[in-house]
Design a protein around this motif. Structure first.
Motif, PDB file in Angstrom:
ATOM      1  N   SER A   2       0.838  -1.206   0.000  1.00 49.75           N
ATOM      2  CA  SER A   2       0.000   0.000   0.000  1.00 49.75           C
ATOM      3  C   SER A   2       0.874   1.258   0.000  1.00 49.75           C
ATOM      4  O   SER A   2       2.076   1.201   0.294  1.00 49.75           O
ATOM      5  CB  SER A   2      -0.908   0.010   1.231  1.00 49.75           C
ATOM      6  N   VAL A   3       0.251   2.393  -0.309  1.00 51.39           N
ATOM      7  CA  VAL A   3       0.967   3.676  -0.305  1.00 51.39           C
ATOM      8  C   VAL A   3       1.523   3.943   1.092  1.00 51.39           C
ATOM      9  O   VAL A   3       2.680   4.343   1.234  1.00 51.39           O
ATOM     10  CB  VAL A   3       0.047   4.835  -0.773  1.00 51.39           C
ATOM     11  N   LYS A   4       0.714   3.696   2.124  1.00 57.23           N
ATOM     12  CA  LYS A   4       1.187   3.949   3.491  1.00 57.23           C
ATOM     13  C   LYS A   4       2.382   3.066   3.829  1.00 57.23           C
ATOM     14  O   LYS A   4       3.357   3.535   4.430  1.00 57.23           O
ATOM     15  CB  LYS A   4       0.070   3.758   4.514  1.00 57.23           C
ATOM     16  N   ASP A   5       2.340   1.784   3.434  1.00 53.10           N
ATOM     17  CA  ASP A   5       3.468   0.874   3.701  1.00 53.10           C
ATOM     18  C   ASP A   5       4.722   1.362   2.987  1.00 53.10           C
ATOM     19  O   ASP A   5       5.822   1.340   3.555  1.00 53.10           O
ATOM     20  CB  ASP A   5       3.128  -0.554   3.262  1.00 53.10           C
ATOM     21  N   THR A   6       4.563   1.816   1.753  1.00 60.31           N
ATOM     22  CA  THR A   6       5.701   2.337   0.980  1.00 60.31           C
ATOM     23  C   THR A   6       6.297   3.555   1.677  1.00 60.31           C
ATOM     24  O   THR A   6       7.519   3.676   1.809  1.00 60.31           O
ATOM     25  CB  THR A   6       5.259   2.710  -0.453  1.00 60.31           C
ATOM     26  N   LEU A   7       5.424   4.458   2.130  1.00 60.30           N
ATOM     27  CA  LEU A   7       5.891   5.673   2.811  1.00 60.30           C
ATOM     28  C   LEU A   7       6.524   5.356   4.167  1.00 60.30           C
ATOM     29  O   LEU A   7       7.494   6.007   4.563  1.00 60.30           O
ATOM     30  CB  LEU A   7       4.749   6.681   2.965  1.00 60.30           C
ATOM     31  N   MET A   8       5.967   4.374   4.868  1.00 58.48           N
ATOM     32  CA  MET A   8       6.551   3.974   6.157  1.00 58.48           C
ATOM     33  C   MET A   8       7.972   3.455   5.946  1.00 58.48           C
ATOM     34  O   MET A   8       8.881   3.788   6.707  1.00 58.48           O
ATOM     35  CB  MET A   8       5.690   2.887   6.832  1.00 58.48           C
ATOM     36  N   ALA A   9       8.163   2.662   4.886  1.00 59.45           N
ATOM     37  CA  ALA A   9       9.496   2.135   4.590  1.00 59.45           C
ATOM     38  C   ALA A   9      10.439   3.267   4.174  1.00 59.45           C
ATOM     39  O   ALA A   9      11.593   3.326   4.604  1.00 59.45           O
ATOM     40  CB  ALA A   9       9.409   1.086   3.481  1.00 59.45           C
ATOM     41  N   ARG A  10       9.941   4.187   3.334  1.00 61.11           N
ATOM     42  CA  ARG A  10      10.754   5.300   2.851  1.00 61.11           C
ATOM     43  C   ARG A  10      11.210   6.207   3.989  1.00 61.11           C
ATOM     44  O   ARG A  10      12.342   6.682   4.015  1.00 61.11           O
ATOM     45  CB  ARG A  10       9.952   6.100   1.806  1.00 61.11           C
ATOM     46  N   SER A  11      10.300   6.476   4.937  1.00 63.39           N
ATOM     47  CA  SER A  11      10.581   7.452   5.996  1.00 63.39           C
ATOM     48  C   SER A  11      11.137   6.825   7.277  1.00 63.39           C
ATOM     49  O   SER A  11      11.465   7.555   8.215  1.00 63.39           O
ATOM     50  CB  SER A  11       9.301   8.208   6.343  1.00 63.39           C
ATOM     51  N   GLY A  12      11.195   5.517   7.319  1.00 62.09           N
ATOM     52  CA  GLY A  12      11.648   4.858   8.547  1.00 62.09           C
ATOM     53  C   GLY A  12      10.622   4.975   9.670  1.00 62.09           C
ATOM     54  O   GLY A  12      10.971   4.971  10.850  1.00 62.09           O
ATOM     55  N   GLY A  13       9.344   5.118   9.300  1.00 69.51           N
ATOM     56  CA  GLY A  13       8.284   5.200  10.305  1.00 69.51           C
ATOM     57  C   GLY A  13       8.220   6.532  11.030  1.00 69.51           C
ATOM     58  O   GLY A  13       7.781   6.596  12.174  1.00 69.51           O
ATOM     59  N   ARG A  14       8.664   7.593  10.358  1.00 65.67           N
ATOM     60  CA  ARG A  14       8.661   8.933  10.962  1.00 65.67           C
ATOM     61  C   ARG A  14       7.951   9.925  10.048  1.00 65.67           C
ATOM     62  O   ARG A  14       7.953   9.761   8.838  1.00 65.67           O
ATOM     63  CB  ARG A  14      10.085   9.434  11.174  1.00 65.67           C
TER      64      ARG A  14
END
Length: 189
Positions: A2-14
């Protein structure tokens, strides 16, 4: 993924703006196609202040000093737009904006009108010529600068002007001091 999972991975959960790890959600950066490339991960505090400008706390946004250097275009665009919103009242925000470099396509995206925002009246000089951000202008009349104790002399060139929300005013540096000038006393150089 998902987009959120991709962003979580990209940002390191921040949060990609302030670094918070709490209450994260996806924010689409307009104009958006809903993809991760056109979205950022933000915390609740950042989201609320982005969505309701009347609630903006300038002190919270000192975090842009770091996030504006992100390699992600969507983060750069969001930082640019927030700094533009803060710059008229916050000198530090204008200083950061002056330092920020965006690739031409990212700059175009950052400056794209957001949906539903009416187009602003253009800023015009004394001859009716439209002034753009970063133009150089010449002062056509001696102007007393209130509070600074000097006179901005006729013929002074003001480089790299900044447009304000008021189409009758610009900001620029004269004698090393950032001042607001009425566009009716200026001529595009």
């Amino acid at each position: 993924m998902s987009v959120k999972d991709t962003l979580m991975a990209r940002s390191g959960g921040r949060c990609e703006l302030c670094g918070s790890e709490k209450e994260l959600s996806v924010l689409e950066v307009q104009p958006s196609d809903g993809s991760a490339e056109k979205s950022i991960l933000v915390c609740r505090v950042c989201r609320e202040q982005i969505e309701d400008p009347s609630e903006m706390d300038p002190n919270h946004w000192h975090c842009l000093n770091e996030s504006m250097w992100s390699t992600e275009p969507a983060v750069q665009v969001t930082a640019y737009r927030l700094l533009k919103r803060l710059a008229p009242t916050e000198g530090w925000a204008q200083d950061l904006l002056d330092m920020l470099y965006l690739e031409p396509e990212v700059q175009a995206w950052a400056e794209a009108e957001e949906q539903g925002v009416p187009e602003r009246e253009p800023t015009r000089d004394s001859n009716g010529t439209i002034l753009q951000e970063g133009d150089s202008v010449t002062i056509i009349k001696d102007l007393d600068v209130k509070g600074a104790g000097f006179t901005a002399k006729r013929g002074t060139v003001v480089k790299n002007i900044h447009l304000t929300d008021n189409p009758e005013q610009i900001e620029g540096r004269v004698n090393g001091v950032k001042i607001v000038l009425l566009s009716k006393f200026l001529k595009k150089a």
